[in-house]
Design a protein around this motif. Structure first.
Motif, short mmCIF file in Angstrom:
data_model
loop_
_atom_site.label_atom_id
_atom_site.label_comp_id
_atom_site.label_asym_id
_atom_site.label_seq_id
_atom_site.Cartn_x
_atom_site.Cartn_y
_atom_site.Cartn_z
N ALA A 76 0.70 -1.33 -0.33
CA ALA A 76 -0.15 0.08 0.26
C ALA A 76 0.52 1.11 -0.15
O ALA A 76 1.00 2.02 -0.64
CB ALA A 76 -0.92 -0.24 1.32
N SER A 77 2.23 1.11 0.79
CA SER A 77 2.78 2.36 0.71
C SER A 77 4.08 2.47 1.35
O SER A 77 4.54 0.82 2.04
CB SER A 77 2.20 3.38 1.66
OG SER A 77 1.87 3.20 2.89
N VAL A 78 4.88 3.12 1.29
CA VAL A 78 6.81 3.02 1.75
C VAL A 78 6.64 3.54 2.80
O VAL A 78 5.54 5.26 2.73
CB VAL A 78 7.43 3.40 0.63
CG1 VAL A 78 8.81 3.18 1.12
CG2 VAL A 78 7.26 2.53 -0.75
N THR A 79 6.86 3.62 4.05
CA THR A 79 7.12 4.42 5.17
C THR A 79 8.33 5.09 5.52
O THR A 79 8.59 6.35 6.29
CB THR A 79 6.61 3.37 6.68
OG1 THR A 79 7.08 2.41 6.47
CG2 THR A 79 4.77 2.82 6.42
N GLN A 80 9.50 3.50 5.03
CA GLN A 80 10.95 4.68 5.12
C GLN A 80 11.49 3.44 4.22
O GLN A 80 11.49 2.80 3.81
CB GLN A 80 11.11 4.40 6.58
CG GLN A 80 12.80 4.60 6.99
CD GLN A 80 13.25 4.43 8.14
OE1 GLN A 80 11.99 4.03 9.12
NE2 GLN A 80 14.76 4.02 8.26
N ARG A 81 12.37 4.52 3.62
CA ARG A 81 13.42 4.23 2.50
C ARG A 81 14.91 3.52 2.43
O ARG A 81 15.22 4.39 3.97
CB ARG A 81 13.74 5.45 1.29
CG ARG A 81 12.54 5.60 0.10
CD ARG A 81 12.02 4.83 -0.62
NE ARG A 81 10.95 5.53 -1.66
CZ ARG A 81 9.50 4.95 -1.70
NH1 ARG A 81 11.07 3.46 -3.11
NH2 ARG A 81 9.43 5.37 -2.97
N SER A 82 15.63 2.90 2.65
CA SER A 82 16.30 1.91 3.04
C SER A 82 17.37 3.00 2.53
O SER A 82 17.39 3.62 1.89
CB SER A 82 16.82 0.89 1.98
OG SER A 82 16.95 1.52 0.67
N ALA A 83 18.97 3.37 2.99
CA ALA A 83 19.33 3.73 2.85
C ALA A 83 20.02 4.06 1.85
O ALA A 83 20.43 4.83 1.21
CB ALA A 83 20.51 3.72 3.88
#
Length: 126
Positions: A76-83
């Motif tokens: 549904a959504s991306v809450t935090q992108r990876s480094a």
């Protein structure tokens, strides 16, 4: 006859066009997924992407040590992108002046020192 044409045009601009924009935005988000991104599924399950299989259109999520395989469209959504994603997105955006970067670095240092001091205190208490 004119009234029917006006209603169809109004329906296009009020319903169909916004839905297509939303679908395109969601598809772009799915295409930008990377390993390590924190995501939420349509069932409101929070997890971290462990593996993406674009051929089968599946994604494997790590949910506190439990690996679950979902359809790619279940995201549904991306809450935090990876480094790694943040580094590439930062390079794509406008770079900040050197003065602002040094100010941010000095602001982070005291908080890191406070964290280290508190961990030392807990070790001394044991």
């Amino acid at each position: 006859m004119l009234l029917i044409v006006v209603m169809i045009v109004a329906m296009y601009f009020l319903m169909i066009r916004p839905q297509r924009k939303q679908q395109k935005k969601h598809q772009d988000t799915l295409n930008q997924l990377k390993k390590g991104d924190h995501v939420v599924t349509i069932g409101r399950l929070h997890g971290v992407i462990d593996e993406i299989n674009m051929e089968a259109k599946t994604v494997t999520l790590d949910c506190d040590g439990i690996y679950l395989v979902f359809d790619l469209n279940a995201i549904a959504s991306v809450t935090q992108r990876s480094a790694a994603s943040e580094v590439t997105s930062a390079a794509a955006t406008e770079q900040k002046p050197a003065e602002e970067k040094t100010a941010e670095t000095t602001e982070e240092t005291p908080s890191d020192a406070a964290t280290d001091d508190s961990s030392d205190d807990t070790k001394a208490d044991k």
